[in-house]
Design an enzyme around this catalytic site. Structure first.
Site, PDB file in Angstrom:
ATOM      1  N   TYR A 149      47.107  52.264  49.833  1.00  0.00           N
ATOM      2  CA  TYR A 149      47.282  51.142  49.378  1.00  0.00           C
ATOM      3  C   TYR A 149      48.891  50.929  49.109  1.00  0.00           C
ATOM      4  CZ  TYR A 149      42.352  50.109  48.649  1.00  0.00           C
ATOM      5  OH  TYR A 149      41.014  50.070  48.765  1.00  0.00           O
ATOM      6  N   LYS A 183      35.201  45.450  46.979  1.00  0.00           N
ATOM      7  CA  LYS A 183      34.091  45.242  46.239  1.00  0.00           C
ATOM      8  C   LYS A 183      33.046  44.100  46.925  1.00  0.00           C
ATOM      9  CE  LYS A 183      34.999  47.735  42.640  1.00  0.00           C
ATOM     10  NZ  LYS A 183      34.452  48.984  42.974  1.00  0.00           N
ATOM     11  N   TYR A 198      37.042  51.715  40.742  1.00  0.00           N
ATOM     12  CA  TYR A 198      36.940  51.709  42.093  1.00  0.00           C
ATOM     13  C   TYR A 198      35.669  52.396  42.939  1.00  0.00           C
ATOM     14  CZ  TYR A 198      39.097  52.067  46.880  1.00  0.00           C
ATOM     15  OH  TYR A 198      39.360  51.970  48.169  1.00  0.00           O
ATOM     16  N   PRO A 258      39.592  41.459  49.036  1.00  0.00           N
ATOM     17  CA  PRO A 258      39.097  42.616  49.435  1.00  0.00           C
ATOM     18  C   PRO A 258      40.077  44.032  48.788  1.00  0.00           C
ATOM     19  CG  PRO A 258      40.299  41.477  51.054  1.00  0.00           C
ATOM     20  CD  PRO A 258      40.511  40.517  50.082  1.00  0.00           C
ATOM     21  N   HIS A 294      35.162  60.010  50.844  1.00  0.00           N
ATOM     22  CA  HIS A 294      36.470  60.448  50.533  1.00  0.00           C
ATOM     23  C   HIS A 294      36.854  60.576  48.822  1.00  0.00           C
ATOM     24  CE1 HIS A 294      38.821  59.039  53.862  1.00  0.00           C
ATOM     25  NE2 HIS A 294      37.875  58.485  54.218  1.00  0.00           N
TER      26      HIS A 294
HETATM   27  P1  RFL Z   1      27.802  37.669  54.817  1.00  0.00           P
HETATM   28  O1  RFL Z   1      28.162  38.850  55.476  1.00  0.00           O
HETATM   29  O2  RFL Z   1      28.777  36.287  54.942  1.00  0.00           O
HETATM   30  O3  RFL Z   1      26.413  37.256  55.438  1.00  0.00           O
HETATM   31  C1  RFL Z   1      25.907  35.913  55.318  1.00  0.00           C
HETATM   32  C2  RFL Z   1      24.874  35.687  56.642  1.00  0.00           C
HETATM   33  O4  RFL Z   1      24.507  34.365  56.365  1.00  0.00           O
HETATM   34  C3  RFL Z   1      24.712  33.434  57.585  1.00  0.00           C
HETATM   35  N1  RFL Z   1      24.514  32.150  57.256  1.00  0.00           N
HETATM   36  C4  RFL Z   1      23.582  31.469  57.398  1.00  0.00           C
HETATM   37  N2  RFL Z   1      22.112  31.616  57.911  1.00  0.00           N
HETATM   38  C5  RFL Z   1      21.150  30.565  57.983  1.00  0.00           C
HETATM   39  N3  RFL Z   1      21.796  29.562  57.741  1.00  0.00           N
HETATM   40  C6  RFL Z   1      22.835  29.100  57.271  1.00  0.00           C
HETATM   41  N4  RFL Z   1      22.910  27.940  56.711  1.00  0.00           N
HETATM   42  C7  RFL Z   1      23.625  29.987  57.242  1.00  0.00           C
HETATM   43  N5  RFL Z   1      24.861  30.034  56.766  1.00  0.00           N
HETATM   44  C8  RFL Z   1      25.437  31.330  56.773  1.00  0.00           C
HETATM   45  C9  RFL Z   1      25.922  34.051  58.192  1.00  0.00           C
HETATM   46  O5  RFL Z   1      25.919  33.856  59.601  1.00  0.00           O
HETATM   47  C10 RFL Z   1      25.890  35.550  57.680  1.00  0.00           C
HETATM   48  O6  RFL Z   1      25.243  36.371  58.829  1.00  0.00           O
HETATM   49  O7  RFL Z   1      27.406  37.663  53.322  1.00  0.00           O
HETATM   50  P2  RFL Z   1      26.739  38.715  52.614  1.00  0.00           P
HETATM   51  O8  RFL Z   1      25.522  39.422  53.185  1.00  0.00           O
HETATM   52  O9  RFL Z   1      26.580  38.254  51.017  1.00  0.00           O
HETATM   53  O10 RFL Z   1      27.622  40.237  52.707  1.00  0.00           O
HETATM   54  C11 RFL Z   1      28.910  40.261  52.063  1.00  0.00           C
HETATM   55  C12 RFL Z   1      29.969  40.783  52.648  1.00  0.00           C
HETATM   56  O11 RFL Z   1      29.981  40.411  53.920  1.00  0.00           O
HETATM   57  C13 RFL Z   1      31.424  40.635  52.136  1.00  0.00           C
HETATM   58  O12 RFL Z   1      31.337  40.703  50.818  1.00  0.00           O
HETATM   59  C14 RFL Z   1      32.516  41.723  52.512  1.00  0.00           C
HETATM   60  O13 RFL Z   1      32.822  41.903  53.941  1.00  0.00           O
HETATM   61  C15 RFL Z   1      33.783  41.761  51.994  1.00  0.00           C
HETATM   62  N6  RFL Z   1      34.659  42.677  52.248  1.00  0.00           N
HETATM   63  C16 RFL Z   1      34.492  43.989  51.639  1.00  0.00           C
HETATM   64  N7  RFL Z   1      33.788  44.458  50.955  1.00  0.00           N
HETATM   65  C17 RFL Z   1      33.679  45.588  50.422  1.00  0.00           C
HETATM   66  O14 RFL Z   1      32.765  45.850  49.544  1.00  0.00           O
HETATM   67  N8  RFL Z   1      34.635  46.676  50.793  1.00  0.00           N
HETATM   68  C18 RFL Z   1      35.447  46.555  52.001  1.00  0.00           C
HETATM   69  O15 RFL Z   1      36.232  47.139  52.073  1.00  0.00           O
HETATM   70  C19 RFL Z   1      35.334  44.935  52.135  1.00  0.00           C
HETATM   71  N9  RFL Z   1      36.654  44.443  52.843  1.00  0.00           N
HETATM   72  C20 RFL Z   1      35.840  42.177  53.173  1.00  0.00           C
HETATM   73  C21 RFL Z   1      36.864  43.403  53.610  1.00  0.00           C
HETATM   74  C22 RFL Z   1      35.894  41.079  53.459  1.00  0.00           C
HETATM   75  C23 RFL Z   1      36.709  40.612  54.425  1.00  0.00           C
HETATM   76  N10 RFL Z   1      36.966  39.287  55.073  1.00  0.00           N
HETATM   77  C24 RFL Z   1      37.206  38.975  56.226  1.00  0.00           C
HETATM   78  C25 RFL Z   1      36.678  38.385  54.111  1.00  0.00           C
HETATM   79  C26 RFL Z   1      37.578  43.117  54.379  1.00  0.00           C
HETATM   80  C27 RFL Z   1      37.857  41.816  54.836  1.00  0.00           C
HETATM   81  C28 RFL Z   1      38.991  41.547  55.627  1.00  0.00           C
HETATM   82  C1  PHB Z   2      38.624  48.318  55.227  1.00  0.00           C
HETATM   83  O1  PHB Z   2      38.638  49.577  55.551  1.00  0.00           O
HETATM   84  O2  PHB Z   2      38.382  47.350  55.739  1.00  0.00           O
HETATM   85  C2  PHB Z   2      39.087  47.949  53.504  1.00  0.00           C
HETATM   86  C3  PHB Z   2      39.175  49.349  52.948  1.00  0.00           C
HETATM   87  C4  PHB Z   2      39.692  49.180  51.441  1.00  0.00           C
HETATM   88  C5  PHB Z   2      39.827  47.782  51.001  1.00  0.00           C
HETATM   89  C6  PHB Z   2      39.561  46.558  51.775  1.00  0.00           C
HETATM   90  C7  PHB Z   2      39.297  46.820  53.054  1.00  0.00           C
HETATM   91  O3  PHB Z   2      40.146  47.531  49.673  1.00  0.00           O
END
Ligand code: RFL
Ligand code: PHB
Length: 390
Positions: free
Chosen positions: A200, A296, A384, A292, A72
């Site tokens: 947004y 990032k 961004y 979120p 995008h």
């Molecule tokens: P994760 O994904 O939490 O993975 C950690 C893994 O460790 C496991 N674990 C263990 N394993 C062994 N022993 C233990 N004691 C353990 N404890 C935990 C867990 O089961 C898991 O599988 O961390 P990681 O790898 O650092 O990745 C981070 C990302 O997942 C997170 O930052 C993003 O999802 C955040 N986020 C977004 N980030 C973006 O860059 N762009 C986005 O658009 C974006 N949108 C979002 C998001 C996060 C969201 N939520 C639900 C918090 C949107 C949402 C709604």
């Molecule tokens: C998403 O698609 O889940 C998403 C996109 C942009 C954001 C956060 C989440 O800033």
């Protein structure tokens, strides 16, 4: 068992680190608490910075992202139910962002691990790290009812916010910074075509976001009270609330349908310093969380892993530990930039319960300033799409 690097957590951070270490022929084991299916169905991020795209490609796991991801060159900011500002990311910065679901990236990484023959242990229970400040750290865990031990040189704590690694840094040597926001995001997935660009929106009823996963899968969010439960939100209520927060011509373009996933996420900024303690190195959400709004979190996991993997590669190639010594400060430099941007985007676009009229006017004036200033749009756009790694 004996290995060079024990990786705790097989989310995006742990699985990507594994892939890069495999390419460099560095021996490692990955321990994941959940099952493979659980991780693959956990709906989270959707947006990659261009530098993340480049790291994923260089790791040899970018083919499906390049084929199916959606690059995008702009995002839209909307406010007041009538204003729409396209922020031209590519024209302003020369870089774009890539819409590609975290679950898809996770699947690509697991399939690569299968091909590589990586020791990826799911359903690992009671994972604990030991002697991290010694030259012979080790990890214990229970798997299939058997207690196991892995001796290693380094432990990579990629176990997310609720993991065990961060707590292995003594409180006396750890500083934590936190802000909890007084609302959550209610997100849904629906098998309907998304809007052509992310939107947004800031409205007196609250924030909203229209995002995408693929041509027949859309992701939408609305700000909601943190005490709400998904039972309070029928699909009809969700769609009408989202529409009410958008300018009419955008709301009219949304194709609605039944939700196939619905969840509420809290919003928090959190940083733990340092990211290294002895031979334990934290990466991703285990060390930091961002709301979120700036997209990032996943990108910080990728940039931490980039820095950490380069440091480990130098260490195993020629014993050069300078990268490992610099890792925490280099990673935190970038982390704080993203923490600041995510906090700013969150503050700009949400309705804060109890905000004063003055604070409300400041928010509206900032949006108007953005709309009137190419410099302000460039500032938003360059953050961004992502700042350089170091
Ligand atoms: P994760 O994904 O939490 O993975 C950690 C893994 O460790 C496991 N674990 C263990 N394993 C062994 N022993 C233990 N004691 C353990 N404890 C935990 C867990 O089961 C898991 O599988 O961390 P990681 O790898 O650092 O990745 C981070 C990302 O997942 C997170 O930052 C993003 O999802 C955040 N986020 C977004 N980030 C973006 O860059 N762009 C986005 O658009 C974006 N949108 C979002 C998001 C996060 C969201 N939520 C639900 C918090 C949107 C949402 C709604
Ligand atoms: C998403 O698609 O889940 C998403 C996109 C942009 C954001 C956060 C989440 O800033």
């Amino acid at each position: 068992m004996r290995t060079s690097v024990a990786i705790i957590g097989a989310g995006p951070a742990g699985a990507l680190l594994s892939q890069i270490l495999h390419n460099a022929e560095i021996d490692h084991v990955v321990l994941e608490r959940q099952t493979r299916d659980y991780v693959l169905t956990r709906i989270r991020a959707g947006v990659l910075e261009w530098s993340s795209v480049e790291v994923i490609r260089a790791a040899g796991v970018g083919d499906r992202m390049d084929a199916d991801g959606d690059a995008h060159d702009l995002i839209n900011l909307a406010w007041g139910g009538k204003h729409v500002l396209p922020v031209q990311l590519k024209a302003l910065t020369g870089r774009q962002m890539m819409a590609y679901g975290q679950t898809e990236l996770q699947q690509d990484l697991y399939e690569a691990a299968d091909r590589n023959g990586t020791a990826l242990i799911f359903s690992a229970e009671n994972v604990a790290v030991h002697d991290v400040t010694s030259d012979s750290p080790y990890v214990t865990f229970r798997h299939n009812g058997v207690d196991e031990r892995i001796d290693c040189d380094y432990i990579a704590g990629c176990d997310g916010f609720h993991g065990v690694s961060r707590a292995a840094i003594p409180e006396s040597e750890r500083t934590e910074f936190e802000r909890i926001y007084p609302f959550g995001w209610l997100g849904i997935l629906s098998e309907t075509p998304p809007l052509p660009h992310l939107v947004y929106t800031n409205h007196e009823r609250g924030f909203g976001l229209c995002s995408t996963r693929n041509p027949m899968l859309s992701r939408y969010y609305v700000q909601c009270p943190i005490e709400d439960s998904i039972d309070d939100w029928s699909d009809d209520r969700f769609w009408s609330e989202l529409a009410a927060r958008l300018p009419t011509h955008i709301a009219n373009d949304i194709v609605t349908g039944p939700s196939i996933e619905k969840s509420i996420a809290p919003l928090r900024s959190f940083v733990a310093e340092p990211m290294r303690h002895g031979n334990l190195l934290l990466a991703g959400d285990s060390a930091h969380i961002v709301p979120p709004t700036g997209a990032k979190g996943l990108n910080l996991a990728v940039s931490d892993v980039h820095l950490l993997s380069q440091a480990l590669i130098a260490r195993y190639a020629n014993g050069d530990t300078a990268g490992l010594d610099q890792y925490s400060s280099d990673a935190l430099h970038r982390v704080w930039a993203s923490v600041r941007f995510s906090w700013w985007m969150t503050t700009l676009l949400h309705r804060f319960p109890g905000a004063t009229d003055f604070e409300q006017r400041m928010q509206e004036r900032e949006l108007e300033y953005l709309a009137s200033s190419a410099a302000a749009q460039t500032s938003l756009a360059e953050q961004y799409v992502g700042v350089p790694f170091v």
